[in-house]
Design an enzyme around this catalytic site. Structure first.
Site, short mmCIF file in Angstrom:
data_model
loop_
_atom_site.label_atom_id
_atom_site.label_comp_id
_atom_site.label_asym_id
_atom_site.label_seq_id
_atom_site.Cartn_x
_atom_site.Cartn_y
_atom_site.Cartn_z
N ARG A 61 45.53 28.44 65.23
CA ARG A 61 45.00 29.13 64.04
C ARG A 61 43.70 28.50 63.55
NH1 ARG A 61 50.51 29.23 63.53
NH2 ARG A 61 50.45 27.25 62.44
N GLU A 98 55.58 18.23 60.70
CA GLU A 98 56.59 18.61 59.71
C GLU A 98 57.83 19.09 60.44
OE1 GLU A 98 55.35 21.92 57.32
OE2 GLU A 98 56.96 21.66 55.87
#
Ligand code: AMP
Length: 173
Positions: A61, A98
């Site tokens: 992205r 994460e």
């Protein structure tokens, strides 16, 4: 256009890619040319006056916004990619995410010694990705002028891993 307008377009996807993760989906920004342009402007315009030689961008992205920023600033691109994607000689860094762990590569000639580099990614979560990438840029002799994200998840305190570099993120959750 204000960052607040871009913020409203970001779509929350619960439990993606794992249970407990609230995924911030930026594809509605990419679908809308006005929003996409505004997002690129927010990241690029603050560097129109300074000297940037390369925009380093993180798969996948980061490539979208990063390419827009590089075109606007008139500078080159350094691709930071997942293992097995780059054909030439690479250096790599591994780090915690994460959700899981990861390794990123870049070509050894993607950044030349002394180049001033802007690092662009879509989102700052725990900061591991950006810290590892900034390390790769410095290993190649580049200077990290700033690390830019369109979005920051401030509650994850990713900036704590990035205290060595200036950090900019116009949309904060
Ligand atoms: P981190 O290394 O934890 O800062 O993770 C940043 C990278 O993971 C970015 O490239 C993001 O695209 C992606 N990422 C992490 N958490 C999320 C999230 N909640 N929503 C969307 N993307 C995320």
């Amino acid at each position: 256009m204000k960052a607040e307008t871009i913020k409203r377009a970001i779509r929350d996807v619960p439990d993606f890619p794992k249970p407990g993760i609230l995924f911030k989906d930026i594809t509605p920004i990419l679908s809308d040319p006005k929003l996409f342009r505004a997002a690129v402007d927010l990241l690029a315009d603050r560097h129109l006056k300074g000297r940037i030689d390369k925009v380093a961008m993180i798969e996948a992205r980061g490539f979208t916004f990063g390419t827009g920023v590089a075109l606007k600033l008139g500078c080159g691109i350094a691709l930071i990619r997942k293992p097995g994607k780059l054909p030439g000689r690479t250096i790599s860094a591994s780090y915690e995410l994460e959700y899981g762990s990861a390794t990123l590569h870049t070509h050894t000639d993607a950044i030349l010694p002394g180049e001033r580099v802007l690092l662009v990614d879509d989102l700052l979560a725990t900061g591991g990705t950006a810290a590892a990438t900034a390390g790769l840029i410095e290993q190649l002799g580049g200077t990290v002028v700033e690390i830019e994200f369109l979005i920051e998840l401030a509650f994850l305190k990713g900036r704590a891993k990035l205290t060595r570099w200036p950090v900019y993120a116009p949309v904060v959750f």
